[in-house]
Design a protein around this motif. Structure first.
Motif, PDB file in Angstrom:
ATOM      1  N   ASN A  59       0.867  -1.175   0.000  1.00 30.19           N
ATOM      2  CA  ASN A  59       0.000   0.000   0.000  1.00 30.19           C
ATOM      3  C   ASN A  59       0.897   1.216   0.000  1.00 30.19           C
ATOM      4  OD1 ASN A  59       0.585   0.800   2.837  1.00 30.19           O
ATOM      5  ND2 ASN A  59      -0.522  -1.114   3.314  1.00 30.19           N
ATOM      6  N   LEU A  60       0.330   2.357  -0.235  1.00 28.10           N
ATOM      7  CA  LEU A  60       1.125   3.571  -0.406  1.00 28.10           C
ATOM      8  C   LEU A  60       1.972   3.873   0.825  1.00 28.10           C
ATOM      9  CD1 LEU A  60       1.889   6.013  -2.075  1.00 28.10           C
ATOM     10  CD2 LEU A  60      -0.138   7.181  -1.172  1.00 28.10           C
TER      11      LEU A  60
ATOM     12  N   GLU B  93       7.839  -3.338  -5.614  1.00 27.93           N
ATOM     13  CA  GLU B  93       7.359  -2.024  -5.174  1.00 27.93           C
ATOM     14  C   GLU B  93       7.353  -1.024  -6.323  1.00 27.93           C
ATOM     15  OE1 GLU B  93       9.762  -0.973  -1.842  1.00 27.93           O
ATOM     16  OE2 GLU B  93       8.906  -2.528  -0.539  1.00 27.93           O
TER      17      GLU B  93
ATOM     18  N   TYR C  80       4.275  -1.687  -8.282  1.00 27.03           N
ATOM     19  CA  TYR C  80       3.108  -1.160  -7.568  1.00 27.03           C
ATOM     20  C   TYR C  80       2.981   0.348  -7.795  1.00 27.03           C
ATOM     21  CZ  TYR C  80       0.076   0.277  -3.729  1.00 27.03           C
ATOM     22  OH  TYR C  80      -0.932   0.846  -2.990  1.00 27.03           O
ATOM     23  N   ARG C  81       4.128   1.058  -7.695  1.00 23.39           N
ATOM     24  CA  ARG C  81       4.093   2.511  -7.897  1.00 23.39           C
ATOM     25  C   ARG C  81       3.675   2.857  -9.323  1.00 23.39           C
ATOM     26  NH1 ARG C  81       8.419   2.647  -4.037  1.00 23.39           N
ATOM     27  NH2 ARG C  81       9.943   2.143  -5.639  1.00 23.39           N
TER      28      ARG C  81
ATOM     29  N   ARG D  21      -0.078   2.258  -9.585  1.00 25.07           N
ATOM     30  CA  ARG D  21      -0.834   3.248  -8.817  1.00 25.07           C
ATOM     31  C   ARG D  21      -0.779   4.622  -9.486  1.00 25.07           C
ATOM     32  NH1 ARG D  21      -0.824   7.198  -5.300  1.00 25.07           N
ATOM     33  NH2 ARG D  21      -2.434   7.230  -3.679  1.00 25.07           N
ATOM     34  N   ARG D  22       0.405   4.971  -9.976  1.00 24.40           N
ATOM     35  CA  ARG D  22       0.586   6.280 -10.603  1.00 24.40           C
ATOM     36  C   ARG D  22      -0.321   6.426 -11.829  1.00 24.40           C
ATOM     37  NH1 ARG D  22       5.681   6.112 -10.552  1.00 24.40           N
ATOM     38  NH2 ARG D  22       5.994   5.259 -12.636  1.00 24.40           N
TER      39      ARG D  22
ATOM     40  N   ARG E 243      -3.066   4.717 -12.160  1.00 19.64           N
ATOM     41  CA  ARG E 243      -4.421   4.452 -11.669  1.00 19.64           C
ATOM     42  C   ARG E 243      -5.044   3.215 -12.326  1.00 19.64           C
ATOM     43  NH1 ARG E 243      -7.885   9.777 -10.560  1.00 19.64           N
ATOM     44  NH2 ARG E 243      -8.871   8.210  -9.220  1.00 19.64           N
TER      45      ARG E 243
ATOM     46  N   LEU F  66      -2.881  -4.821 -10.279  1.00 19.70           N
ATOM     47  CA  LEU F  66      -1.446  -4.963 -10.524  1.00 19.70           C
ATOM     48  C   LEU F  66      -1.250  -6.297 -11.241  1.00 19.70           C
ATOM     49  CD1 LEU F  66       1.467  -4.007 -10.127  1.00 19.70           C
ATOM     50  CD2 LEU F  66       1.446  -5.085  -7.875  1.00 19.70           C
TER      51      LEU F  66
ATOM     52  N   GLU G 160      -8.383   3.348  -9.692  1.00 18.65           N
ATOM     53  CA  GLU G 160      -8.550   3.042  -8.282  1.00 18.65           C
ATOM     54  C   GLU G 160      -7.727   4.038  -7.486  1.00 18.65           C
ATOM     55  OE1 GLU G 160      -9.735   2.034  -5.002  1.00 18.65           O
ATOM     56  OE2 GLU G 160     -10.465   0.644  -6.554  1.00 18.65           O
TER      57      GLU G 160
ATOM     58  N   GLY H 206      -5.025   2.730  -4.764  1.00 21.51           N
ATOM     59  CA  GLY H 206      -3.987   1.812  -5.218  1.00 21.51           C
ATOM     60  C   GLY H 206      -4.582   0.535  -5.782  1.00 21.51           C
TER      61      GLY H 206
ATOM     62  N   ASP I 102      -5.310  -3.470  -6.724  1.00 18.86           N
ATOM     63  CA  ASP I 102      -5.325  -4.783  -6.090  1.00 18.86           C
ATOM     64  C   ASP I 102      -4.418  -5.728  -6.878  1.00 18.86           C
ATOM     65  OD1 ASP I 102      -7.153  -3.953  -4.193  1.00 18.86           O
ATOM     66  OD2 ASP I 102      -8.862  -4.423  -5.501  1.00 18.86           O
TER      67      ASP I 102
END
Length: 845
Positions: free
Chosen positions: A15-16, A106, A109-110, A113-114, A116, A120, A167, A170, A172
């Motif tokens: 998570n962030l 990681e 993930y970033r 998330r970045r 959106r 993942l 999302e 972040g 899923d």
């Protein structure tokens, strides 16, 4: 090892907040590490350059700092090793990720998330991997452009983004994303790895059907190819680690001739006729050797069991030297059983010993060498081609040198490791005096998978030395083509030679980027063997398409035979890399003088470029069984006599093989050619297998000539003659299974008068070509052509009477004209009606 996926879990807690915490912690850790290093170095430098009493406190503080740094370094190197799940346990896989894998996870993930993304996915992990140098190298090994792969990956990511809602908190973890990490865990557990690394995760990604597979599919890359280059990257990493470890461990090995206890003695005579392999290994003069644990374990077991001698038995260049080199490296690292620790591996040069002592004193010097080895107590002796000891006698006492060595070994004061070829072992060691003290260790030619690993180690050195880069396809092509087209050495040795040669070739090109792909290897082998292995070029395409027309410029009639040969040549260029038989096997039958041999000559001249590309065997010379030895050679006590056929095809692998008058050959010789037609290979007396897959085999036969001539006289159609010939007549000369190996049995038709007229024109044209260098021209009028054709026409004997007629009526007359100085340069000779010759004088300058 069966592991249920139900017992595995992948919940890394992404998570962030946690990702940010780890990143900040990592940055702070680096800063603290740098600060502590600075403090430690400052304290040491100040204490050295100033008064000890004044800066003693600072020195002790810096010492504590250094100790704390060492503690942090050890903590960083500690990790939780992979283990199987306990009964009923739900095992969290993420705890077994190494530091690099966790960082890439990681980063993925970033990225998700970045942008959106809702989930993942494996494509996100692959996208961040493409920024890593190691992964970009893998892409290059696959002969792909890193830029193009990156562009395609980004395109797929953009498309998938439009299909997923954003999302805020972040992404899923998707089910396929979790699965790749569980698969990577199982893979590492089965392989015995301690942690899950990035390469293991990439392997797991390649085994699934996902968006990453779409990327590779776009470039024609299969999962098995990806798996191979991942293994290549892994082996490279092992070689680097081995080099690094060896660099430090070798520093602890004594560089001189004495052991650590200083109990060994000097060996002046031995030093003159030997080299210290452990010293060479300590200097780093040997490449890192991959594998060979099985053979080394056999050596250790023999020595540990009280045996004092072992001999590595295998063909030339299959790995005997590599095993000795690895033993030297292990002894340098002291990574050997206790009875071999603190010892030197010394190779005795028998040739140098003979040169030093001569035939008179060789026994004296060998005894002195053995005495020094015994007295030193820290030597393991190596002898290349140890079988040469047998039969080498001392003139002083008449003793065989092998007896002297055996007597020394039976005292069990030192160990001896020798090498030998299988044939020499069987004749000079097995069952002989040397066999009493030498245990046999067989070294076989490496299997394909192991050969790949050996060659990767060699390529590692070539790339480092020449600043080039090999693709996986280049390596595969080198193995395949060396096996099929290059002779004289074992497969590992000739493949290494080929890789080295192409490496130097590419490194020497000014316009090259240093990347070596499969086409570069194919081009080199094509030049070396003159076999057209590359894709068909435009000029050759035109030649293939017009082959019938080109052949008919030199051959009259025989349409069926010409079509069959031309079709086989066109077909062969499509199958050149996968064929396991000759290009084509033809049997030409028919009356004498109708063009059977002439078609073979014409094909060699038209397609292969030169009539010299035709290998011709007159089978009337092989009517006895002993003719086999002339074809494939003969092994004798003095050595091996080469065979004419095997050597000829080895020198010219891309050519036409003509077997004239096949029916006259001995049945055992026919069996030899049955193997050639069936398997596309033939093994000579020297055990070397010769490739016949780039040969056109044409056999001619006069079998059934009387039958054919009688049927022609009776006016029987050629279709009926052909059917009866194949069904009945040829079976009187050849076995059915032999005839079935021919792609086509072609009946050559008798020549008509019109055919003979056309052949007459060809013969006149041929004579005219021979006169060109004298600047003289020969022509024949139509009436003269008709008269010559009439003189040479005989339906039973084809064109042979015509050739005799033209020799007598034309060639002999022209030759006399030259001898009588009637013909000068630029003159034209015209054969007129009545076979009268007219000389038309050329212009004078």
């Amino acid at each position: 090892m069966a592991i249920s996926r139900d017992n595995l879990s992948f919940e890394p807690g992404l998570n962030l907040l946690r990702v940010s915490q780890r990143k900040i912690k990592k940055i702070l850790g680096r800063l603290i590490f740098i600060f502590l290093i600075g403090v430690g170095l400052y304290g040491v430098l100040v204490s050295v350059s100033h008064s000890w009493q004044e800066y003693r406190t600072l020195f002790y503080f810096s010492l504590l700092t250094d100790m704390f740094l060492f503690y942090l370094w050890r903590q960083k190197k500690s990790y939780r090793p992979i283990r199987p799940p306990k009964e009923g346990e739900k095992l969290e896989v993420s705890v077994f990720l190494d530091e690099k894998s966790r960082q890439l996870l990681e980063d993925a993930y970033r990225l998700a998330r970045r942008s959106r993304y809702r989930f993942l996915r494996p494509i996100h992990f692959f996208a961040v991997c493409l920024k890593e140098k190691k992964f970009r190298k893998i892409i290059k090994r696959l002969d792909c452009s890193v830029e193009q792969v990156t562009e395609k990956t980004e395109s797929i990511l953009e498309k998938s983004l439009s299909e997923e809602s954003g999302e805020v908190f972040g992404p899923d973890l998707s089910a396929d994303f979790k699965k790749i990490f569980c698969d990577a865990y199982v893979f590492c557990l089965r392989r015995g790895y301690s942690q899950i690394g990035p390469l293991d995760i990439l392997w797991a990604i390649s085994q699934q059907k996902n968006m990453v597979g779409m990327v590779f599919d776009e470039f024609g890359i299969s999962p098995s190819e990806i798996e191979k280059v991942i293994e290549w990257a892994r082996l490279e990493g092992e070689i680097r680690r081995s080099e690094k470890n060896f660099f430090w461990w070798r520093l602890f090995k004594p560089a001189g001739k004495l052991n650590r206890a200083m109990t060994a003695v000097l060996t002046p005579t031995l030093d003159k006729v030997s080299q210290d392999l452990t010293l060479l290994a300590k200097r780093g003069e040997f490449e890192m050797v991959i594998g060979r644990e099985k053979e080394l374990e056999q050596i250790f077991n023999f020595f540990n069991a009280g045996r004092v001698g072992a001999v590595l038995v295998g063909e030339d260049e299959v790995g005997k030297k590599s095993i000795v080199k690895k033993l030297a490296q292990l002894m340098t690292e002291e990574n050997v059983p206790n009875f071999l620790k603190d010892k030197r591996l010394i190779e005795l040069d028998l040739g140098a010993l003979v040169s030093l002592g001569g035939s008179q004193k060789i026994e004296e010097y060998l005894r002195q060498v053995v005495y020094e080895v015994n007295w030193a107590g820290n030597i393991v002796l190596v002898m290349k081609d140890i079988d040469n000891l047998a039969g080498l006698k001392s003139q002083a006492s008449g003793l065989d040198l092998s007896e002297i060595m055996v007597s020394a070994l039976e005292i069990k004061a030192f160990f001896l490791l020798g090498t030998s070829l299988p044939a020499n072992y069987a004749s000079k060691i097995e069952g002989k005096i040397l066999g009493r003290v030498l245990d046999k260790i067989e070294i076989e030619t490496p299997a394909r998978d192991f050969l790949w690993k050996i060659l990767i180690a060699k390529i590692y050195l070539i790339e480092k030395k020449l600043k080039v880069f090999f693709s996986a396809d280049a390596l595969d092509q080198a193995i395949d083509l060396a096996d099929r087209y290059i002779y004289g050495k074992s497969l590992p040795a000739k493949t290494i030679d080929l890789l080295t040669e192409v490496g130097y070739l590419i490194s020497g090109r000014k316009d090259s980027d240093g990347v070596i792909n499969g086409d570069d290897v194919v081009e080199l082998v094509s030049k070396k063997t003159k076999v057209p292995l590359k894709d068909t070029e435009e000029t050759e395409k035109r030649k293939l398409l017009d082959l019938e027309k080109l052949i008919h410029q030199r051959l009259v009639n025989q349409e069926e035979a010409v079509k069959a040969v031309a079709a086989a040549m066109r077909r062969s260029r499509l199958e050149v890399k996968k064929r396991d038989k000759p290009i084509a096997n033809f049997l030409f039958v028919g009356p004498t003088g109708v063009g059977k041999t002439e078609l073979a000559k014409t094909l060699a001249r038209v397609y292969f470029g030169d009539e010299k590309r035709m290998l011709r065997l007159d089978m009337s010379e092989y009517q006895e069984k002993r003719g086999i030895r002339r074809l494939i050679g003969l092994r004798t006590d003095e050595g091996t006599e080469k065979g004419y056929l095997t050597e000829a095809v080895k020198r010219q692998p891309y050519s036409l093989l003509l077997l004239d008058e096949l029916e006259k050959a001995h049945p055992d010789i026919l069996n030899l050619f049955l193997q050639v037609m069936d398997d596309g290979r033939l093994t000579g007396a020297d055990n070397e297998t010769i490739n016949f897959t780039n040969i056109i085999l044409i056999a001619t036969s006069n079998a059934g000539t009387n039958f054919i001539q009688n049927k022609i006289k009776d006016g029987i159609s050629y279709e009926e003659i052909d059917r009866e010939l194949k069904d009945k007549v040829l079976l009187e000369y050849f076995r059915p299974e032999f005839l079935n190996r021919f792609d086509k049995i072609v009946l050559f038709t008798a020549l008509s008068f019109e055919n003979i007229r056309e052949i007459t024109r060809l013969f006149i044209k041929e004579i005219n070509g021979g006169l060109e260098e004298r600047a003289v021209t020969l022509e024949a009028e139509n009436e003269a052509i008709d008269e010559l054709a009439a003189l040479g026409y005989n339906p039973l004997y084809g064109a042979r009477p015509l050739r005799r007629a033209i020799q007598e009526k034309v060639e002999d007359v022209v030759a006399r004209m030259f001898l009588e100085d009637k013909v000068k340069r630029r003159d034209k000779i015209i054969v007129k009606k009545g076979l009268v010759f007219e000389i038309k004088k050329g212009k004078e300058f």
